[in-house]
Design a protein around this motif. Structure first.
Motif, PDB file in Angstrom:
ATOM      1  N   ASP A  54      11.851  17.030 -45.538  1.00  0.00           N
ATOM      2  CA  ASP A  54      12.430  18.230 -46.148  1.00  0.00           C
ATOM      3  C   ASP A  54      11.421  19.075 -46.913  1.00  0.00           C
ATOM      4  O   ASP A  54      11.797  20.073 -47.517  1.00  0.00           O
ATOM      5  CB  ASP A  54      13.598  17.856 -47.071  1.00  0.00           C
ATOM      6  CG  ASP A  54      14.885  17.575 -46.310  1.00  0.00           C
ATOM      7  OD1 ASP A  54      14.953  17.866 -45.109  1.00  0.00           O
ATOM      8  OD2 ASP A  54      15.842  17.073 -46.938  1.00  0.00           O
ATOM      9  N   ARG A  55      10.139  18.693 -46.896  1.00  0.00           N
ATOM     10  CA  ARG A  55       9.112  19.484 -47.569  1.00  0.00           C
ATOM     11  C   ARG A  55       7.871  19.741 -46.720  1.00  0.00           C
ATOM     12  O   ARG A  55       6.986  20.469 -47.148  1.00  0.00           O
ATOM     13  CB  ARG A  55       8.648  18.786 -48.857  1.00  0.00           C
ATOM     14  CG  ARG A  55       9.655  18.863 -49.984  1.00  0.00           C
ATOM     15  CD  ARG A  55       9.053  18.459 -51.288  1.00  0.00           C
ATOM     16  NE  ARG A  55       8.054  19.434 -51.712  1.00  0.00           N
ATOM     17  CZ  ARG A  55       7.183  19.213 -52.664  1.00  0.00           C
ATOM     18  NH1 ARG A  55       7.145  18.057 -53.273  1.00  0.00           N
ATOM     19  NH2 ARG A  55       6.315  20.135 -53.013  1.00  0.00           N
ATOM     20  N   LEU A  72       6.033  22.577 -48.571  1.00  0.00           N
ATOM     21  CA  LEU A  72       6.855  23.518 -49.323  1.00  0.00           C
ATOM     22  C   LEU A  72       6.798  23.179 -50.808  1.00  0.00           C
ATOM     23  O   LEU A  72       6.709  22.003 -51.184  1.00  0.00           O
ATOM     24  CB  LEU A  72       8.300  23.460 -48.834  1.00  0.00           C
ATOM     25  CG  LEU A  72       8.529  23.645 -47.330  1.00  0.00           C
ATOM     26  CD1 LEU A  72      10.007  23.513 -46.996  1.00  0.00           C
ATOM     27  CD2 LEU A  72       7.981  24.962 -46.845  1.00  0.00           C
ATOM     28  N   ASN A  74       9.122  23.234 -52.920  1.00  0.00           N
ATOM     29  CA  ASN A  74      10.349  22.522 -53.305  1.00  0.00           C
ATOM     30  C   ASN A  74      10.983  21.923 -52.060  1.00  0.00           C
ATOM     31  O   ASN A  74      10.753  22.394 -50.950  1.00  0.00           O
ATOM     32  CB  ASN A  74      11.352  23.478 -53.965  1.00  0.00           C
ATOM     33  CG  ASN A  74      10.800  24.094 -55.223  1.00  0.00           C
ATOM     34  OD1 ASN A  74      10.479  23.391 -56.171  1.00  0.00           O
ATOM     35  ND2 ASN A  74      10.662  25.405 -55.230  1.00  0.00           N
ATOM     36  N   ARG A  75      11.813  20.917 -52.280  1.00  0.00           N
ATOM     37  CA  ARG A  75      12.545  20.303 -51.177  1.00  0.00           C
ATOM     38  C   ARG A  75      13.476  21.335 -50.555  1.00  0.00           C
ATOM     39  O   ARG A  75      14.135  22.087 -51.255  1.00  0.00           O
ATOM     40  CB  ARG A  75      13.345  19.122 -51.710  1.00  0.00           C
ATOM     41  CG  ARG A  75      14.090  18.378 -50.658  1.00  0.00           C
ATOM     42  CD  ARG A  75      14.685  17.085 -51.235  1.00  0.00           C
ATOM     43  NE  ARG A  75      15.382  16.388 -50.194  1.00  0.00           N
ATOM     44  CZ  ARG A  75      16.697  16.211 -50.170  1.00  0.00           C
ATOM     45  NH1 ARG A  75      17.444  16.649 -51.167  1.00  0.00           N
ATOM     46  NH2 ARG A  75      17.256  15.581 -49.175  1.00  0.00           N
ATOM     47  N   CYS A  76      13.528  21.364 -49.236  1.00  0.00           N
ATOM     48  CA  CYS A  76      14.390  22.278 -48.490  1.00  0.00           C
ATOM     49  C   CYS A  76      15.539  21.451 -47.906  1.00  0.00           C
ATOM     50  O   CYS A  76      15.386  20.820 -46.852  1.00  0.00           O
ATOM     51  CB  CYS A  76      13.583  22.969 -47.398  1.00  0.00           C
ATOM     52  SG  CYS A  76      14.503  24.247 -46.525  1.00  0.00           S
ATOM     53  N   ASN A  77      16.659  21.442 -48.598  1.00  0.00           N
ATOM     54  CA  ASN A  77      17.789  20.604 -48.187  1.00  0.00           C
ATOM     55  C   ASN A  77      18.225  20.899 -46.760  1.00  0.00           C
ATOM     56  O   ASN A  77      18.454  22.047 -46.402  1.00  0.00           O
ATOM     57  CB  ASN A  77      18.976  20.802 -49.136  1.00  0.00           C
ATOM     58  CG  ASN A  77      18.709  20.229 -50.500  1.00  0.00           C
ATOM     59  OD1 ASN A  77      18.020  19.224 -50.629  1.00  0.00           O
ATOM     60  ND2 ASN A  77      19.240  20.866 -51.519  1.00  0.00           N
ATOM     61  N   LEU A  79      16.484  20.504 -44.000  1.00  0.00           N
ATOM     62  CA  LEU A  79      15.442  20.896 -43.049  1.00  0.00           C
ATOM     63  C   LEU A  79      15.175  19.798 -42.024  1.00  0.00           C
ATOM     64  O   LEU A  79      15.171  20.052 -40.821  1.00  0.00           O
ATOM     65  CB  LEU A  79      14.153  21.258 -43.798  1.00  0.00           C
ATOM     66  CG  LEU A  79      12.982  21.714 -42.926  1.00  0.00           C
ATOM     67  CD1 LEU A  79      13.333  22.975 -42.160  1.00  0.00           C
ATOM     68  CD2 LEU A  79      11.744  21.941 -43.790  1.00  0.00           C
ATOM     69  N   TYR A  87      13.168  32.297 -39.383  1.00  0.00           N
ATOM     70  CA  TYR A  87      12.560  33.120 -40.420  1.00  0.00           C
ATOM     71  C   TYR A  87      12.627  34.568 -39.978  1.00  0.00           C
ATOM     72  O   TYR A  87      12.864  34.865 -38.803  1.00  0.00           O
ATOM     73  CB  TYR A  87      11.102  32.715 -40.680  1.00  0.00           C
ATOM     74  CG  TYR A  87      10.239  32.735 -39.442  1.00  0.00           C
ATOM     75  CD1 TYR A  87       9.583  33.892 -39.033  1.00  0.00           C
ATOM     76  CD2 TYR A  87      10.092  31.588 -38.661  1.00  0.00           C
ATOM     77  CE1 TYR A  87       8.805  33.914 -37.879  1.00  0.00           C
ATOM     78  CE2 TYR A  87       9.318  31.602 -37.515  1.00  0.00           C
ATOM     79  CZ  TYR A  87       8.681  32.771 -37.126  1.00  0.00           C
ATOM     80  OH  TYR A  87       7.928  32.796 -35.989  1.00  0.00           O
ATOM     81  N   ILE A  99      10.338  33.294 -46.431  1.00  0.00           N
ATOM     82  CA  ILE A  99      11.449  32.350 -46.595  1.00  0.00           C
ATOM     83  C   ILE A  99      11.846  31.835 -45.214  1.00  0.00           C
ATOM     84  O   ILE A  99      11.952  32.606 -44.261  1.00  0.00           O
ATOM     85  CB  ILE A  99      12.666  33.048 -47.242  1.00  0.00           C
ATOM     86  CG1 ILE A  99      12.282  33.722 -48.563  1.00  0.00           C
ATOM     87  CG2 ILE A  99      13.813  32.060 -47.437  1.00  0.00           C
ATOM     88  CD1 ILE A  99      11.841  32.784 -49.648  1.00  0.00           C
ATOM     89  N   TYR A 101      14.764  29.287 -43.082  1.00  0.00           N
ATOM     90  CA  TYR A 101      16.158  28.881 -43.179  1.00  0.00           C
ATOM     91  C   TYR A 101      16.423  27.766 -42.176  1.00  0.00           C
ATOM     92  O   TYR A 101      16.298  27.995 -40.967  1.00  0.00           O
ATOM     93  CB  TYR A 101      17.086  30.063 -42.866  1.00  0.00           C
ATOM     94  CG  TYR A 101      16.849  31.266 -43.737  1.00  0.00           C
ATOM     95  CD1 TYR A 101      17.538  31.427 -44.929  1.00  0.00           C
ATOM     96  CD2 TYR A 101      15.925  32.248 -43.365  1.00  0.00           C
ATOM     97  CE1 TYR A 101      17.317  32.531 -45.735  1.00  0.00           C
ATOM     98  CE2 TYR A 101      15.697  33.349 -44.163  1.00  0.00           C
ATOM     99  CZ  TYR A 101      16.394  33.484 -45.349  1.00  0.00           C
ATOM    100  OH  TYR A 101      16.168  34.582 -46.146  1.00  0.00           O
ATOM    101  N   CYS A 116      14.388  28.696 -48.084  1.00  0.00           N
ATOM    102  CA  CYS A 116      13.378  27.856 -48.718  1.00  0.00           C
ATOM    103  C   CYS A 116      12.030  28.571 -48.665  1.00  0.00           C
ATOM    104  O   CYS A 116      11.638  29.090 -47.618  1.00  0.00           O
ATOM    105  CB  CYS A 116      13.258  26.526 -47.981  1.00  0.00           C
ATOM    106  SG  CYS A 116      14.827  25.641 -47.840  1.00  0.00           S
TER     107      CYS A 116
END
Length: 128
Positions: A54-55, A72, A74-77, A79, A87, A99, A101, A116
């Protein structure tokens, strides 16, 4: 108030303040940086992506001989479970301020997840 009240209150506060166990993500394949990070990567320089967790996303160029790793901030829930993303860019490159998605498939429909932020593109050599 009786003498037992402060002890009960302290126990209740201690139970609330205990840190909950966190899920530890599986480590991404090891990679060694082989160059300077760059802010943008032209869309023509990668033909595939590999979502590691997720990162972490590896952008793979040409015949797989070039790899740029993006971690990334931050963690991208969702992903990793989506295993794909989309994108939008008005440029011919993807940049660290863009960003992405995650895309989830529901039957024949695709739904875009929350956005994200990207990170820098680091050229890497993946461990064997």
């Amino acid at each position: 108030m009786n003498k037992g009240t402060p002890v009960i209150l302290l126990l209740a506060l201690a139970a609330c303040s205990q840190e909950q166990p966190r899920e530890i993500p599986a480590p991404s394949p090891a990679a060694q940086a082989i160059g300077e990070a760059r802010d943008c990567l032209p869309l023509t320089q990668f033909s595939n992506t590999r979502i590691r967790d997720d990162r972490t996303i590896d952008f793979i160029g040409g015949a797989g001989n070039k790899v740029w790793r993006v971690t990334l901030p931050n963690r991208c829930n969702g992903l990793k479970s989506a295993n794909t993303f989309t994108y939008e860019t008005s440029l011919t490159q993807l940049c660290r301020q863009d960003i992405i998605y995650p895309l989830q498939q529901y039957g024949n429909n695709w739904q875009r997840g929350g956005g994200c932020g990207m990170g820098p593109f680091v050229p890497v050599k993946l461990a064997e």
